[in-house]
Design a protein around this motif. Structure first.
Motif, PDB file in Angstrom:
ATOM      1  N   MET A 238      50.272  61.271  50.885  1.00 31.68           N
ATOM      2  CA  MET A 238      49.144  60.987  51.785  1.00 31.68           C
ATOM      3  C   MET A 238      47.963  60.387  51.030  1.00 31.68           C
ATOM      4  O   MET A 238      47.263  59.508  51.541  1.00 31.68           O
ATOM      5  CB  MET A 238      48.731  62.260  52.517  1.00 31.68           C
ATOM      6  N   LEU A 239      47.756  60.860  49.806  1.00 33.40           N
ATOM      7  CA  LEU A 239      46.640  60.326  49.023  1.00 33.40           C
ATOM      8  C   LEU A 239      46.857  58.866  48.646  1.00 33.40           C
ATOM      9  O   LEU A 239      45.885  58.149  48.375  1.00 33.40           O
ATOM     10  CB  LEU A 239      46.445  61.167  47.759  1.00 33.40           C
ATOM     11  N   LEU A 240      48.125  58.424  48.615  1.00 34.50           N
ATOM     12  CA  LEU A 240      48.386  57.006  48.347  1.00 34.50           C
ATOM     13  C   LEU A 240      47.768  56.114  49.416  1.00 34.50           C
ATOM     14  O   LEU A 240      47.501  54.928  49.169  1.00 34.50           O
ATOM     15  CB  LEU A 240      49.896  56.754  48.274  1.00 34.50           C
ATOM     16  N   ILE A 241      47.553  56.652  50.601  1.00 35.99           N
ATOM     17  CA  ILE A 241      46.878  55.909  51.662  1.00 35.99           C
ATOM     18  C   ILE A 241      45.399  56.256  51.717  1.00 35.99           C
ATOM     19  O   ILE A 241      44.538  55.383  51.835  1.00 35.99           O
ATOM     20  CB  ILE A 241      47.546  56.206  53.021  1.00 35.99           C
ATOM     21  N   VAL A 242      45.100  57.535  51.608  1.00 35.71           N
ATOM     22  CA  VAL A 242      43.722  57.988  51.796  1.00 35.71           C
ATOM     23  C   VAL A 242      42.797  57.422  50.726  1.00 35.71           C
ATOM     24  O   VAL A 242      41.711  56.898  51.028  1.00 35.71           O
ATOM     25  CB  VAL A 242      43.672  59.529  51.790  1.00 35.71           C
ATOM     26  N   ILE A 243      43.192  57.503  49.457  1.00 39.91           N
ATOM     27  CA  ILE A 243      42.305  57.055  48.377  1.00 39.91           C
ATOM     28  C   ILE A 243      42.029  55.551  48.451  1.00 39.91           C
ATOM     29  O   ILE A 243      40.857  55.139  48.385  1.00 39.91           O
ATOM     30  CB  ILE A 243      42.891  57.463  47.001  1.00 39.91           C
ATOM     31  N   PRO A 244      43.049  54.674  48.593  1.00 42.56           N
ATOM     32  CA  PRO A 244      42.736  53.246  48.718  1.00 42.56           C
ATOM     33  C   PRO A 244      41.841  52.938  49.920  1.00 42.56           C
ATOM     34  O   PRO A 244      40.972  52.060  49.834  1.00 42.56           O
ATOM     35  CB  PRO A 244      44.117  52.595  48.865  1.00 42.56           C
ATOM     36  N   VAL A 245      42.050  53.606  51.037  1.00 42.46           N
ATOM     37  CA  VAL A 245      41.202  53.360  52.211  1.00 42.46           C
ATOM     38  C   VAL A 245      39.757  53.760  51.938  1.00 42.46           C
ATOM     39  O   VAL A 245      38.816  53.043  52.301  1.00 42.46           O
ATOM     40  CB  VAL A 245      41.766  54.112  53.427  1.00 42.46           C
ATOM     41  N   MET A 246      39.560  54.892  51.293  1.00 42.84           N
ATOM     42  CA  MET A 246      38.198  55.340  50.983  1.00 42.84           C
ATOM     43  C   MET A 246      37.525  54.385  49.992  1.00 42.84           C
ATOM     44  O   MET A 246      36.345  54.043  50.134  1.00 42.84           O
ATOM     45  CB  MET A 246      38.233  56.765  50.422  1.00 42.84           C
ATOM     46  N   VAL A 247      38.296  53.943  48.981  1.00 42.82           N
ATOM     47  CA  VAL A 247      37.732  52.990  48.019  1.00 42.82           C
ATOM     48  C   VAL A 247      37.422  51.666  48.708  1.00 42.82           C
ATOM     49  O   VAL A 247      36.346  51.074  48.498  1.00 42.82           O
ATOM     50  CB  VAL A 247      38.713  52.783  46.841  1.00 42.82           C
ATOM     51  N   ALA A 248      38.349  51.188  49.549  1.00 42.55           N
ATOM     52  CA  ALA A 248      38.127  49.912  50.239  1.00 42.55           C
ATOM     53  C   ALA A 248      36.929  49.987  51.167  1.00 42.55           C
ATOM     54  O   ALA A 248      36.196  48.997  51.329  1.00 42.55           O
ATOM     55  CB  ALA A 248      39.382  49.537  51.030  1.00 42.55           C
ATOM     56  N   THR A 249      36.702  51.144  51.789  1.00 43.72           N
ATOM     57  CA  THR A 249      35.536  51.297  52.669  1.00 43.72           C
ATOM     58  C   THR A 249      34.236  51.087  51.900  1.00 43.72           C
ATOM     59  O   THR A 249      33.326  50.374  52.352  1.00 43.72           O
ATOM     60  CB  THR A 249      35.555  52.695  53.311  1.00 43.72           C
ATOM     61  N   VAL A 250      34.141  51.690  50.717  1.00 44.26           N
ATOM     62  CA  VAL A 250      32.931  51.535  49.902  1.00 44.26           C
ATOM     63  C   VAL A 250      32.798  50.097  49.403  1.00 44.26           C
ATOM     64  O   VAL A 250      31.710  49.496  49.447  1.00 44.26           O
ATOM     65  CB  VAL A 250      32.961  52.528  48.721  1.00 44.26           C
ATOM     66  N   VAL A 251      33.912  49.503  48.945  1.00 44.47           N
ATOM     67  CA  VAL A 251      33.868  48.130  48.424  1.00 44.47           C
ATOM     68  C   VAL A 251      33.468  47.146  49.509  1.00 44.47           C
ATOM     69  O   VAL A 251      32.609  46.267  49.296  1.00 44.47           O
ATOM     70  CB  VAL A 251      35.235  47.757  47.818  1.00 44.47           C
ATOM     71  N   PHE A 252      34.061  47.268  50.682  1.00 46.93           N
ATOM     72  CA  PHE A 252      33.736  46.353  51.769  1.00 46.93           C
ATOM     73  C   PHE A 252      32.287  46.521  52.209  1.00 46.93           C
ATOM     74  O   PHE A 252      31.594  45.527  52.488  1.00 46.93           O
ATOM     75  CB  PHE A 252      34.681  46.595  52.953  1.00 46.93           C
ATOM     76  N   ALA A 253      31.826  47.770  52.295  1.00 47.19           N
ATOM     77  CA  ALA A 253      30.439  47.993  52.710  1.00 47.19           C
ATOM     78  C   ALA A 253      29.459  47.395  51.697  1.00 47.19           C
ATOM     79  O   ALA A 253      28.415  46.843  52.063  1.00 47.19           O
ATOM     80  CB  ALA A 253      30.187  49.482  52.885  1.00 47.19           C
TER      81      ALA A 253
END
Length: 398
Positions: free
Chosen positions: A56-71
């Protein structure tokens, strides 16, 4: 500002904004037994938790990182960020969005399927621990478990002893638990040993496990069962073979005997019951508990069900054919279609009196063995279910 002693200063820190971090610092002192078990089955279940969380973290961590990067990248103040109001599709983005979760679901499904079979509580274990298979001929220690209100009864049929709220087992020997309950459903759970398994009145469930480390472990009731539920706990003692033998001798030194009369008193609801030991146990007591016939004169469930299969009637008289007729009683003797006994499972055949139907001109059926039409070729003999018809048949034969 007056000088505060170290204890008072620490208290102010705990009450302030750093309280959550201070509490986190105390977590290493907690014993997370589910994540640090002492039995091989519980250890494999722990690994399943870690594998599932990691996937699950293989999805959760990239999504959380991408959220910060995109913002950050596309913030209003970043004039260098590309602005494309007509963007509607990206093949690479679609592949990433769909392929990664799909692969994780496939892998997680495969792990779940295999572990469901390998860790089935009814499946006898085939290893003591990783890399140490179970030797041929090793006999598991059988423990019969009864969930009472509000205490646990453990019967060792091989040793002829029983205990209340105390369970002991030798290290590196397989254990077979046969589990039932006296009145309401409960759940037998030793976190350090294996997962929980339900205990139900009138039924028997099983659990196979093995303990790999000596020690004293907590056992609990993991299903709410009434007022005394919170104190329905016991200790499991894991010890080497010599220590277990000494424990057995201590139990056998107790003068008490567990029989049907003592069990009926023990079955009554009581709370915070101390450890009780019984040097001897009445033969077949667990079977009577499962079949709910400990009280003298009460018919056992297994006998009643067998009696129903033989024709029903008064459960106390247990006279076959004295009550309702057997199944398939609507089958005509010469009808076009009989409710055939051939539709039964092999183990059910013979529970009702059936005969092969007489082959009449134009009747259904096929001479070829195994043909589906042959399912129509059975009928019930009415003489076996109707008393006056049986008597008439006997008179005809005379």
């Amino acid at each position: 500002m007056p000088h505060l002693p170290p204890v008072a200063s620490a208290a102010r820190v705990l009450k302030g904004r750093w309280a959550p971090l201070a509490l986190l610092a105390l977590l290493p002192g907690c014993n997370m037994v589910v994540m640090n078990p002492s039995g091989d089955v519980a250890l494999q279940q722990r690994d399943l938790i870690l594998i599932s969380v990691g996937l699950m973290l293989l999805i959760v961590i990239p999504v959380m990182v991408a959220t910060v990067v995109f913002a950050w990248r596309y913030r209003a103040g970043n004039k260098d960020a590309a602005y494309d109001p007509d963007f509607d599709h990206s093949t690479m983005l679609e592949l990433g969005i769909w392929s990664a979760p799909l692969l994780i679901i496939i892998f997680l499904g495969a792990v779940t399927w295999s572990s469901t079979h390998l860790l089935d509580p009814y499946r006898p274990i085939d290893r003591l621990k990783a890399g140490q298979p179970l030797k041929a001929g090793v006999k598991p220690l059988e423990v019969q478990v009864v969930a009472l209100d509000w205490k646990w009864l453990f019967i060792y049929p091989e040793l002829g002893i029983a205990t209340v709220n105390e369970l002991a087992a030798p290290v590196d020997r397989p254990i077979t638990f046969r589990i039932t309950a006296s009145s309401v459903m409960n759940s037998f759970y030793i976190p350090a040993l294996a997962g929980q398994i339900y205990a139900m009145p009138g039924m028997e469930t099983k659990l196979h496990a093995v303990l790999n480390e000596p020690g004293t472990f907590d056992g609990i009731a993991a299903h709410y069962s009434g007022a005394g539920f919170s104190d329905m706990k016991f200790k499991m003692l894991g010890m080497d073979q010599s220590g277990f033998a000494q424990w057995v001798e201590r139990v056998k030194a107790d003068p008490r005997r567990l029989d049907a009369s003592i069990y009926t008193r023990l079955e009554k609801p009581t709370e915070k019951v101390p450890v009780i030991r019984f040097a001897t146990v009445e033969d077949g007591l667990f079977g009577k508990i499962v079949n709910r016939c400990v009280e003298p004169g009460k018919p056992c469930m297994s006998d009643m069900m067998g009696h129903d299969r033989r024709g029903g009637g008064d459960p106390h008289s247990m006279r076959p054919g004295s009550g309702s007729p057997p199944v398939n009683d609507a089958a005509p003797m010469h009808g076009d279609k009989a409710e055939g006994a051939l539709l039964k499972d092999p183990g059910e055949k013979g529970t009702s009196p059936h005969q092969s139907k007489e082959r009449l001109p134009g009747s259904p059926g096929n001479a070829a063995p195994g043909n589906e039409r042959n399912r129509d070729m059975t009928a019930l003999d009415p003489r076996s279910t109707i008393p006056h018809a049986r008597a008439a048949g006997a008179a005809d034969r005379a």
